[in-house]
Design an enzyme around this catalytic site. Structure first.
Site, PDB file in Angstrom:
ATOM      1  N   ARG A  27       0.823  -1.215   0.000  1.00 28.29           N
ATOM      2  CA  ARG A  27       0.000   0.000   0.000  1.00 28.29           C
ATOM      3  C   ARG A  27       0.857   1.264   0.000  1.00 28.29           C
ATOM      4  NH1 ARG A  27      -2.795  -4.287   1.947  1.00 28.29           N
ATOM      5  NH2 ARG A  27      -5.080  -4.271   1.927  1.00 28.29           N
ATOM      6  N   GLN A 170      -8.506  -7.506   0.572  1.00 27.71           N
ATOM      7  CA  GLN A 170      -8.021  -7.269  -0.802  1.00 27.71           C
ATOM      8  C   GLN A 170      -9.152  -6.749  -1.678  1.00 27.71           C
ATOM      9  OE1 GLN A 170      -6.199 -10.938  -2.063  1.00 27.71           O
ATOM     10  NE2 GLN A 170      -4.465 -10.686  -0.679  1.00 27.71           N
ATOM     11  N   ASP A 316      -3.995 -15.347   8.031  1.00 28.12           N
ATOM     12  CA  ASP A 316      -2.762 -15.927   7.482  1.00 28.12           C
ATOM     13  C   ASP A 316      -2.004 -16.789   8.492  1.00 28.12           C
ATOM     14  OD1 ASP A 316      -3.224 -14.690   5.038  1.00 28.12           O
ATOM     15  OD2 ASP A 316      -2.088 -12.893   5.572  1.00 28.12           O
ATOM     16  N   ARG A 389       3.741 -19.712   3.431  1.00 26.43           N
ATOM     17  CA  ARG A 389       3.374 -19.944   4.834  1.00 26.43           C
ATOM     18  C   ARG A 389       3.331 -21.440   5.176  1.00 26.43           C
ATOM     19  NH1 ARG A 389       2.635 -14.685   6.156  1.00 26.43           N
ATOM     20  NH2 ARG A 389       1.370 -13.464   4.730  1.00 26.43           N
TER      21      ARG A 389
HETATM   22  C1  S3P Z   1      -4.250  -9.056   2.576  1.00 27.60           C
HETATM   23  C2  S3P Z   1      -5.487  -9.564   2.854  1.00 27.60           C
HETATM   24  C3  S3P Z   1      -5.747 -10.977   3.163  1.00 27.60           C
HETATM   25  C4  S3P Z   1      -4.465 -11.717   3.514  1.00 27.60           C
HETATM   26  C5  S3P Z   1      -3.329 -11.386   2.573  1.00 27.60           C
HETATM   27  C6  S3P Z   1      -3.037  -9.895   2.600  1.00 27.60           C
HETATM   28  C7  S3P Z   1      -4.112  -7.609   2.267  1.00 27.60           C
HETATM   29  O1  S3P Z   1      -6.310 -11.591   2.029  1.00 27.60           O
HETATM   30  O2  S3P Z   1      -4.694 -13.106   3.507  1.00 27.60           O
HETATM   31  O3  S3P Z   1      -2.168 -12.090   2.933  1.00 27.60           O
HETATM   32  O4  S3P Z   1      -2.982  -7.094   2.300  1.00 27.60           O
HETATM   33  O5  S3P Z   1      -5.138  -6.974   1.995  1.00 27.60           O
HETATM   34  P1  S3P Z   1      -7.905 -11.554   1.750  1.00 27.60           P
HETATM   35  O6  S3P Z   1      -8.265 -10.156   1.524  1.00 27.60           O
HETATM   36  O7  S3P Z   1      -8.088 -12.412   0.546  1.00 27.60           O
HETATM   37  O8  S3P Z   1      -8.531 -12.140   2.982  1.00 27.60           O
END
Ligand code: S3P
Length: 432
Positions: A27, A170, A316, A389
């Protein structure tokens, strides 16, 4: 293929730093690339996923480089200023990279092809293409909605109101980023809270954003100015060290300057409930994010049922929780985590298979797994399925196994945690 093996280790001791937060690093690069002026970033995670995002933003016009002083410099193009890249954007293994950048592209009048590795090419993208097409973007690719996908961004994007059908930061972030180059107000409704790094960084960079109940409103076409960022250590990477210390007799380690955003600390809460001795010291705030040093000492753990509503704040971390659960008395029940099936691998199936091969008593459920106290014994190499992971979790389990645990391909660890093995060895682990 690059095998790594871990074996029974003495006490882990020391004061260490783990690499920067992956979510915040992606970001920071994206926001810096949209801001006018120069943003300087310290603590950026230099893992393959984040470097992929840097390359993609460069290909669309941002100037991004690492100075001799180790600081990253980003010169942005301004909101709406992205240009069409000359070639496809290869997002490697990174779901965050591809989904967030698709959000940006969806509201620019450019055409971009996105590709990825075998793991990313099997992951669902409809969860972003469905809301992004409502802005006016169009998508070409296979019917099942997987990469490669060609995105044609909207010439005259229209703001949307979108309720997330799945708890996903995400997807939320893809819609919020699309809203930046859209006139008017874009609203995302999130019934189950997920990590809020996008909300925090939008606010930090001066994007007009407001939160109202479950609604997140973003006003488009703001002009944002450059900001400096200090990325905290990744709590998800820290999780491996925390579990390692809790399960290795005599351990006492401190991990410096870890991000403790409450939307990310579900694993620490769970481990404390299991009897883990984890304390938070030097609590503070940096660039809109909460940070602390974590001190962790070896502890006798007891299994619990992890509350399913905690899943988004530790999504995660379930693979490494399995390593703690195997050492804990009784059983640890993890339910309500079906999202794990669409991560870098099907993490429920892959963990269950690997744990069984190490002699761990585990039951697979459609929406999770139950792990019972067992002694781990490495046998044939664990198949990691291009999932960082999975690789790291089994290497942590190996630290208290009766015979070494080998993972078939540790190279994928570079996506999120460069230097993982060396850092663990520096506090006393046997990983080679
Ligand atoms: C993330 C959101 C999560 C996470 C990923 C990073 C992010 O995924 O599992 O490692 O940085 O927005 P999801 O949005 O699919 O849950």
């Amino acid at each position: 293929m690059n095998q790594l093996s871990s074996s029974k280790s003495g006490p882990l001791k020391g004061v260490i730093s783990v690499p920067g937060d992956k979510s915040i690093s992606h970001r920071s690069l994206i926001m810096g690339s949209l801001a006018i002026g120069e943003s300087k970033i310290t603590g950026l995670l230099e893992g393959e996923d984040v470097l992929g995002t840097a390359a993609a933003m460069r290909a669309m016009g941002a100037d991004i480089y690492k100075g001799d002083d180790g600081v990253w410099h980003v010169h942005g193009v301004g909101i709406g200023g992205l240009r069409e890249p000359d070639s496809p954007l290869d997002m490697g293994n990174s779901g965050t990279g591809v989904r967030l950048i698709m959000g940006l592209v969806a509201t620019h009048p450019i055409k971009v092809t996105f590709t990825g590795d075998a793991s990313l090419s099997s992951r669902p993208m409809k969860r972003v293409t469905v809301p992004l097409s409502r802005f006016g973007a169009s998508f070409e690719g296979s019917d099942d909605g997987t990469l490669p996908i060609i995105v044609t961004g909207a010439k005259l994007p229209m703001p949307i109101k979108y309720e997330l059908p799945v708890a996903s930061a995400q997807v939320k972030s893809a819609v919020m980023l699309a809203g930046l180059n859209t006139p008017g107000r874009t609203t995302v409704t999130e019934r189950i809270p997920t990590r809020d790094h996008s909300e925090r960084i939008f606010d930090y960079f001066g994007v007009p954003i407001s939160l109202e109940g479950d609604d997140i409103h973003v006003e488009g076409h703001a002009e944002i100015t450059a900001k400096d960022m200090a990325v905290p250590a990744d709590p998800s990477s820290t999780a491996f060290l925390v579990v390692a210390a809790l399960i290795t007799e005599g351990s006492d380690i401190t991990i410096k300057n870890v991000g403790i955003n409450p939307a990310r600390t579900g694993l620490f809460a769970t481990l404390i409930e299991m009897g883990g001795n984890i304390t938070f010291e030097n609590i503070g705030k940096e660039c809109g994010e909460d940070v602390a040093d974590l001190r962790v000492r070896y502890s006798k753990l007891a299994g619990i049922s992890v509350p399913p509503e905690r899943a988004p704040s530790m999504i995660d971390e379930y693979p490494v929780l399995c390593a703690a659960a195997a050492s804990a008395e009784g059983e640890t029940v993890m339910r309500g985590i079906e999202e794990l099936r669409v991560k870098e691998s099907d993490r429920i199936a892959v963990m269950v298979q690997g744990l069984k091969s190490c002699g761990i008593d585990v039951t697979e459920h459609e929406d999770g797994m139950t792990v019972r106290h067992s002694v781990a014994n490495g046998t044939t190499p664990i198949v990691t399925h291009l999932d960082h992971r999975i690789a790291m979790s089994f290497l942590i389990l190996g630290l208290c196994a009766e015979s070494p645990i080998i993972v078939d391909d540790a190279s994928v660890i570079e996506t999120s945690f460069p230097g993982f093995g060396d850092l663990l060895n520096s506090v006393g682990a046997n990983i080679c």
